[in-house]
Structures are given as C-alpha cells and as structure tokens.
Motif scaffolding. Structure first.
Motif, PDB file in Angstrom:
ATOM      1  N   SER A   5      -4.308   0.942  -4.298  1.00 60.33           N
ATOM      2  CA  SER A   5      -4.066  -0.377  -4.822  1.00 60.33           C
ATOM      3  C   SER A   5      -2.710  -0.217  -5.230  1.00 60.33           C
ATOM      4  N   THR A   6      -2.316   0.957  -6.232  1.00 61.59           N
ATOM      5  CA  THR A   6      -1.103   1.012  -6.553  1.00 61.59           C
ATOM      6  C   THR A   6       0.232   0.926  -5.272  1.00 61.59           C
ATOM      7  N   HIS A   7      -0.246   1.727  -4.216  1.00 62.58           N
ATOM      8  CA  HIS A   7       0.685   1.662  -3.244  1.00 62.58           C
ATOM      9  C   HIS A   7       0.940   0.394  -2.454  1.00 62.58           C
ATOM     10  N   LEU A   8      -0.328  -0.463  -2.377  1.00 62.86           N
ATOM     11  CA  LEU A   8      -0.235  -1.684  -1.854  1.00 62.86           C
ATOM     12  C   LEU A   8       0.502  -2.876  -2.738  1.00 62.86           C
ATOM     13  N   ASN A   9       0.292  -2.578  -4.213  1.00 61.13           N
ATOM     14  CA  ASN A   9       1.155  -3.207  -5.010  1.00 61.13           C
ATOM     15  C   ASN A   9       2.644  -3.117  -4.746  1.00 61.13           C
ATOM     16  N   THR A  10       3.138  -1.792  -4.613  1.00 59.97           N
ATOM     17  CA  THR A  10       4.587  -1.463  -4.398  1.00 59.97           C
ATOM     18  C   THR A  10       4.895  -2.053  -3.250  1.00 59.97           C
ATOM     19  N   LEU A  11       4.179  -1.944  -2.097  1.00 62.21           N
ATOM     20  CA  LEU A  11       4.616  -2.537  -0.851  1.00 62.21           C
ATOM     21  C   LEU A  11       4.954  -4.187  -0.934  1.00 62.21           C
ATOM     22  N   ALA A  51      -0.999   5.773   7.238  1.00 61.33           N
ATOM     23  CA  ALA A  51      -1.754   4.903   7.850  1.00 61.33           C
ATOM     24  C   ALA A  51      -1.804   3.501   6.999  1.00 61.33           C
ATOM     25  N   LEU A  52      -2.054   3.634   5.689  1.00 60.87           N
ATOM     26  CA  LEU A  52      -1.993   2.400   5.085  1.00 60.87           C
ATOM     27  C   LEU A  52      -0.799   1.783   5.076  1.00 60.87           C
ATOM     28  N   THR A  53       0.355   2.494   4.871  1.00 59.29           N
ATOM     29  CA  THR A  53       1.643   1.603   4.838  1.00 59.29           C
ATOM     30  C   THR A  53       1.895   0.872   6.227  1.00 59.29           C
ATOM     31  N   LEU A  54       1.530   1.623   7.290  1.00 60.19           N
ATOM     32  CA  LEU A  54       1.749   1.080   8.745  1.00 60.19           C
ATOM     33  C   LEU A  54       0.903  -0.267   8.871  1.00 60.19           C
ATOM     34  N   SER A  55      -0.541  -0.196   8.510  1.00 61.60           N
ATOM     35  CA  SER A  55      -1.277  -1.230   8.802  1.00 61.60           C
ATOM     36  C   SER A  55      -1.106  -2.274   7.808  1.00 61.60           C
ATOM     37  N   ALA A  56      -0.809  -2.175   6.822  1.00 62.12           N
ATOM     38  CA  ALA A  56      -0.517  -3.193   5.701  1.00 62.12           C
ATOM     39  C   ALA A  56       0.760  -3.920   6.117  1.00 62.12           C
ATOM     40  N   LEU A  57       1.796  -3.141   6.223  1.00 63.31           N
ATOM     41  CA  LEU A  57       3.092  -3.972   6.849  1.00 63.31           C
ATOM     42  C   LEU A  57       2.659  -4.742   8.097  1.00 63.31           C
ATOM     43  N   SER A  58       2.088  -4.301   9.149  1.00 62.22           N
ATOM     44  CA  SER A  58       1.886  -4.998  10.080  1.00 62.22           C
ATOM     45  C   SER A  58       1.002  -6.254   9.820  1.00 62.22           C
ATOM     46  N   SER A  70      10.037   5.821   4.903  1.00 68.57           N
ATOM     47  CA  SER A  70      10.578   5.844   3.345  1.00 68.57           C
ATOM     48  C   SER A  70       9.580   4.935   2.291  1.00 68.57           C
ATOM     49  N   LEU A  71       9.180   3.982   3.063  1.00 65.90           N
ATOM     50  CA  LEU A  71       7.967   3.131   2.201  1.00 65.90           C
ATOM     51  C   LEU A  71       6.839   4.000   2.067  1.00 65.90           C
ATOM     52  N   ALA A  72       6.254   4.616   2.962  1.00 65.69           N
ATOM     53  CA  ALA A  72       5.433   5.338   3.092  1.00 65.69           C
ATOM     54  C   ALA A  72       5.388   6.818   1.715  1.00 65.69           C
ATOM     55  N   ARG A  73       6.853   7.108   1.826  1.00 63.26           N
ATOM     56  CA  ARG A  73       6.970   8.197   0.942  1.00 63.26           C
ATOM     57  C   ARG A  73       6.515   7.857  -0.441  1.00 63.26           C
ATOM     58  N   LEU A  74       6.881   6.444  -0.841  1.00 65.95           N
ATOM     59  CA  LEU A  74       6.493   5.936  -2.464  1.00 65.95           C
ATOM     60  C   LEU A  74       5.084   6.079  -2.452  1.00 65.95           C
ATOM     61  N   GLY A  75       4.256   6.228  -1.590  1.00 67.90           N
ATOM     62  CA  GLY A  75       2.560   6.511  -1.908  1.00 67.90           C
ATOM     63  C   GLY A  75       2.248   7.818  -1.787  1.00 67.90           C
ATOM     64  N   SER A  76       3.046   8.956  -0.814  1.00 71.27           N
ATOM     65  CA  SER A  76       2.700  10.255  -0.740  1.00 71.27           C
ATOM     66  C   SER A  76       4.019  10.724  -0.029  1.00 71.27           C
ATOM     67  N   GLY A  77       4.564  11.616  -0.746  1.00 71.21           N
ATOM     68  CA  GLY A  77       5.858  12.368  -0.253  1.00 71.21           C
ATOM     69  C   GLY A  77       5.835  12.933   1.186  1.00 71.21           C
TER      70      GLY A  77
END
Ligand code: DP6
Length: 336
Positions: free
Chosen positions: A75-81, A114-121, A144-151
């Motif tokens: 959830s934290t990462h989805l909020n950042t995105l 995978a969370l970053t890529l699927s959510a952005l799409s 770089s956006l995925a890095r904010l969730g996990s380096g």
C-alpha cells in the motif's frame, strides 16, 4: 469485461551487493551494486482498477488484511506511485511468486518490481512496454520508481547483468546472450526471515567493518565488471565469495548483530568448499540476506553440479535458475 494488466518480473542475484543506504526515504544506496537477472524465479502480478476507496491485495490466491506487513509495504508503494502519477483510483492486485518468498531469493526485488510495472500499466492503460514508453515511462524510469519500493527491484528490469549506480542510474551492462550462467539455489530454509533486509540495511553503519568495505568497493566493482566482460568464471568466482562473506560479516558485526546464516548454511558451505576444492568443480557461492546458498557456475555445468549437490543435500530443495531476460508485460480481458 474487465482489463487485467499482467507483469512478470524476475528476481536477481547480486554479484556486488547493495548493503546500507545513504538515504532510506529516497532509497539512495551507499554503494553501486551489480546483479544477474534470473529466469525461473519471478513474481507475476495482475492489476486492475476497481471502484472503492481502498486497494485490494491477494497473495497466493488469499486476500491479505490491510495491516499485514507485506500489505503495508504494497500500500505504501502504491500510494507513492499514485502521488507520482497524480492518479487516485484504487487497484486490485493479485500476486504470486514462482519461489518461496522472504528467505533470501530477493522476493522484494521481483515483488515490488512486478507491483510497479502492473500498477503503472493499469493506471495508464498500457498493454506493453512500448505503450508505457510512448507515455514517457521508459524501462529505466519504471525501474527508478520500483526502487522506491525496494532498492534491489530496480536491477530486475533488464536482461543479463545490470549495474545500479549510487547516483541512481540503472544500466544493462551485458544482455543475457553475452554469458549464460547458472544460479543453483540450495534452499536451506524456506521460512520467512525474522528481520527484514530493510531493517538490517539501517544497521550497516554500526559495523566497524563497513567503512573498510566502502573504501575498497570501487576496486572490486572494476574487477567484477572485467571478469563478466571476459566471461572469466575463475576470476569472478572468488570475488563473488569474498563479497558475500564480507556482507555477512558486516551484518553479523552490526549493532545489534543480525544472523541470517544458520548452522545448516554453515555446514553446507564447509562441505561445498571442501568438495569444490578436492574435485576442482568450477562453481562458486554467493548469499543474499537469508540462509540460502546460491551456487554460480557456467550453465552447461548445472546438471553435473546438481548431481553432486544432491549427494549432500537430499533434504534440501534445489532451485535451478540461470541468466534471464528481464520483464514481460501483457494485458488480458476477463469477465470476473
Ligand atoms: C542482500 O532491496 O531487499 O539482497 O531496499 O530495503 O527493500 P530494500 O532492501 P532490499 O535489499 C537487498 C539486499 C541484498 C543484496 C542485493 O540484492 O544487492
């Protein structure tokens, strides 16, 4: 009809480890890191937009409570995105790993990738990497956006061998065709670790060995890059082992000390080193933040290696993996 946006993001194994951060909030690492993208160990995540005021998360087909630790990270990462995109709609996220998570097979790299890529799409209604690129989201930007969730997630987006520089740049150094290496993962324990790597990163600076590591790490990076460019396993292997042991020495000498290796990991390592040396096996170990051991060899040697390992480790699962090609994205329609 509902549109599902599906991303498959592989895990990666670090040859030069990301250990310790300069800035935890911005996810700025203390040093450059370099990894090999894997193939069989991956996370697959489907995202779809939903009505409602909360994201819904399903992991291995079960709905996760909002306050479960993994759900909070998601959830934290989805909020950042969503802040970055300035899009507020909520998502249903359905995710699963091809391997046991939370035990040192970089599940956060593939999972947050995978969370970053699927959510952005889903948010941008893109059915391919090309579509995302047309909307201004090239692979490096998504990484770089995925890095904010996990380096370590930022290194999973590329084929072959990837460098993540401490200033933020992520580059594919050599693609998977350059050199096919095997990563044979000996699953000493599939249990979730008690202290996450995110927590343990914070302690790196308390180890008296950490400044010594940072002072000589650029030299090691050069040597690792040269060994990969020359496809020289005899040169690469000892560097991998030194790197893994150095990271674990720092983890163990941090204050408080953290133990990721257990007695079974140490017993296995002693056996492996003796076996390798006495039979001149062209294979070397590396370890992430967990008890499991990754054995790196040329891909053509993997079958012989597994046969030797099975003599010792009939009670451990062995996951054969190898140099992989990076991410996949597709879209499907469903009536559910
Ligand atoms: C030991 O990427 O899991 O695997 O950025 O806090 O999510 P966060 O940490 P994470 O750290 C992984 C470190 C490592 C080494 C590596 O992959 O380089």
């Amino acid at each position: 009809m509902k549109k599902l946006y599906c991303a498959r993001v592989p895990s990666n194994i670090a040859f030069l480890k990301y250990w310790g951060k300069k800035n935890s909030q911005l996810q700025i690492p203390a040093n450059n890191s370099l990894s090999m993208t894997l193939s069989n160990s991956y996370t697959e995540t489907e995202a779809s937009t939903i009505d409602g005021n909360q994201h819904e998360l399903f992991y291995n087909k079960e709905r996760l409570e909002v306050n479960a630790p993994f759900a909070q990270k998601v959830s934290t990462h989805l909020n950042t995105l969503s802040q970055h995109l300035k899009i507020n709609s909520k998502l249903r996220i359905v995710t699963q790993n091809s391997f046991p998570s939370g035990c040192g097979i970089a599940s956060s790299a593939s999972g947050l990738g995978a969370l970053t890529l699927s959510a952005l799409s889903a948010w941008l209604d893109c059915r391919s990497i090309e579509d995302l690129e047309k909307k201004g989201f090239c692979l490096e930007k998504i990484a770089s956006l995925a890095r904010l969730g996990s380096g370590s997630a930022c290194r999973s987006f590329f084929s072959g061998f990837t460098l993540w520089e401490k200033e933020g740049k992520v580059t594919e150094l050599f693609n998977s065709k350059h050199w096919q290496l095997a990563d044979t993962i000996v699953l000493i324990s599939p249990e979730t670790k008690l202290i996450s790597s995110t927590e343990a990163h914070k302690l790196a600076w308390t180890s008296p060995l950490y400044s010594i590591r940072l002072a000589q790490i650029e030299e090691r990076e050069k040597k690792i890059k040269t060994a990969i460019s020359k496809k020289d396993l005899n040169q690469l292997g000892p560097l991998l082992e030194q790197e893994a042991l150095e990271m674990h020495s720092i983890i163990m000498t941090s204050c408080p000390s953290v133990q990721y290796l257990n007695q079974a990991s140490l017993d296995f390592l002693s056996w492996f080193i003796k076996e390798r040396n006495s039979r001149s096996l062209p294979a070397y170990f590396t370890i992430d933040a967990g008890p499991n051991i990754h054995i790196i060899s040329e891909k053509f040697f993997q079958k012989t290696l597994i046969a030797s390992l099975k003599k010792k480790c009939s009670n451990y699962a062995i996951i054969p993996d190898h140099t992989g090609e990076g991410v996949k994205l597709w879209q499907k329609d469903t009536t559910n």
